[in-house]
Design a protein around this motif. Sequence first.
Motif, short mmCIF file in Angstrom:
data_model
loop_
_atom_site.label_atom_id
_atom_site.label_comp_id
_atom_site.label_asym_id
_atom_site.label_seq_id
_atom_site.Cartn_x
_atom_site.Cartn_y
_atom_site.Cartn_z
N MET A 168 -92.86 -37.69 60.88
CA MET A 168 -93.41 -36.53 60.26
C MET A 168 -92.36 -35.98 59.54
SD MET A 168 -95.78 -33.21 61.57
CE MET A 168 -96.76 -34.79 62.50
N THR A 169 -92.50 -35.46 58.18
CA THR A 169 -91.55 -34.78 57.62
C THR A 169 -92.14 -33.63 56.89
OG1 THR A 169 -91.57 -36.20 55.48
CG2 THR A 169 -90.00 -36.90 57.18
N GLY A 170 -91.21 -32.47 56.54
CA GLY A 170 -91.71 -31.43 55.84
C GLY A 170 -92.18 -30.37 56.83
N LEU A 171 -92.64 -29.01 56.18
CA LEU A 171 -93.02 -28.14 56.93
C LEU A 171 -94.41 -28.17 57.61
CD1 LEU A 171 -92.02 -25.33 54.57
CD2 LEU A 171 -90.86 -26.01 56.62
N ILE A 172 -94.78 -27.69 58.85
CA ILE A 172 -95.87 -27.83 59.50
C ILE A 172 -96.43 -26.29 59.73
CG2 ILE A 172 -95.73 -30.07 60.27
CD1 ILE A 172 -95.07 -28.85 62.85
N GLY A 173 -97.33 -25.86 59.63
CA GLY A 173 -97.96 -24.61 59.91
C GLY A 173 -98.51 -24.37 61.49
N LYS A 174 -98.74 -23.18 61.60
CA LYS A 174 -99.30 -22.65 62.99
C LYS A 174 -100.55 -23.52 63.49
CE LYS A 174 -101.44 -18.68 63.24
NZ LYS A 174 -101.67 -17.31 63.05
N GLU A 175 -101.47 -23.90 62.58
CA GLU A 175 -102.56 -24.64 62.95
C GLU A 175 -102.25 -26.05 63.24
OE1 GLU A 175 -102.36 -23.24 59.65
OE2 GLU A 175 -103.48 -21.48 60.12
N MET A 176 -101.19 -26.64 62.76
CA MET A 176 -100.98 -27.92 63.47
C MET A 176 -100.17 -27.97 64.61
SD MET A 176 -98.72 -30.75 61.11
CE MET A 176 -99.76 -32.28 61.18
N LEU A 177 -99.27 -26.87 64.79
CA LEU A 177 -98.62 -26.82 65.97
C LEU A 177 -99.77 -26.53 67.05
CD1 LEU A 177 -95.61 -24.39 65.22
CD2 LEU A 177 -95.64 -26.79 65.94
N PHE A 178 -100.71 -25.53 66.96
CA PHE A 178 -101.71 -25.37 67.88
C PHE A 178 -102.62 -26.51 68.16
CE2 PHE A 178 -101.20 -20.57 67.09
CZ PHE A 178 -100.64 -20.45 68.16
N GLY A 179 -102.71 -27.27 67.24
CA GLY A 179 -103.41 -28.49 67.37
C GLY A 179 -102.86 -29.72 68.23
N MET A 180 -101.46 -29.65 67.96
CA MET A 180 -100.48 -30.36 68.86
C MET A 180 -100.78 -30.09 70.40
SD MET A 180 -97.41 -31.96 66.52
CE MET A 180 -96.42 -30.36 66.78
N ALA A 181 -100.55 -28.58 70.53
CA ALA A 181 -100.44 -28.32 71.82
C ALA A 181 -101.78 -28.57 72.35
CB ALA A 181 -100.40 -26.67 71.68
N ASP A 182 -102.89 -28.41 71.65
CA ASP A 182 -104.40 -28.68 72.33
C ASP A 182 -104.32 -30.02 72.85
OD1 ASP A 182 -105.18 -26.03 72.24
OD2 ASP A 182 -106.20 -26.30 70.40
N ASP A 183 -103.98 -31.07 72.04
CA ASP A 183 -103.98 -32.66 72.36
C ASP A 183 -103.07 -32.67 73.59
OD1 ASP A 183 -105.56 -32.88 70.14
OD2 ASP A 183 -104.01 -33.69 68.84
N ILE A 184 -101.89 -32.22 73.59
CA ILE A 184 -101.15 -32.38 74.80
C ILE A 184 -101.72 -31.80 75.95
CG2 ILE A 184 -98.95 -31.96 75.88
CD1 ILE A 184 -97.67 -32.06 72.80
N ILE A 185 -102.32 -30.68 76.08
CA ILE A 185 -102.81 -29.83 77.02
C ILE A 185 -104.34 -30.73 77.62
CG2 ILE A 185 -104.10 -27.86 78.06
CD1 ILE A 185 -101.97 -26.32 76.30
N GLY A 186 -104.88 -31.49 76.65
CA GLY A 186 -106.05 -32.14 76.98
C GLY A 186 -105.67 -33.40 77.54
N LYS A 187 -104.60 -33.64 77.57
CA LYS A 187 -104.14 -35.18 78.23
C LYS A 187 -103.59 -34.78 79.55
CE LYS A 187 -103.82 -37.31 73.93
NZ LYS A 187 -102.80 -37.97 72.94
#
Length: 72
Positions: free
Chosen positions: A1-20
């Motif tokens: 993944m390249t480029g800037l990512i926003g707050k929504e993407m960071l929180f989405g990744m965090a939710d995926d990780i915590i869900g596992k």
Amino acid sequence: MTGLIGKEMLFGMADDIIGKCDDAACEINFVHRAHGLTRLANSAIHQNVHTDETSISIRVSRGDLVGVSTTN
């Protein structure tokens, strides 16, 4: 993944990780640092440096076991 990512993407990744994490305790740390330095010589810009650093650290604890992973 390249480029800037926003707050929504960071929180989405965090939710995926915590869900596992199931029944384990899970900690996620996102850190972004921006540093800039400009040096002047004879009233003119001599050197200009700017860095952006992002790191992600994940710690999972289950019972007596602890796992840590860090990347930048």
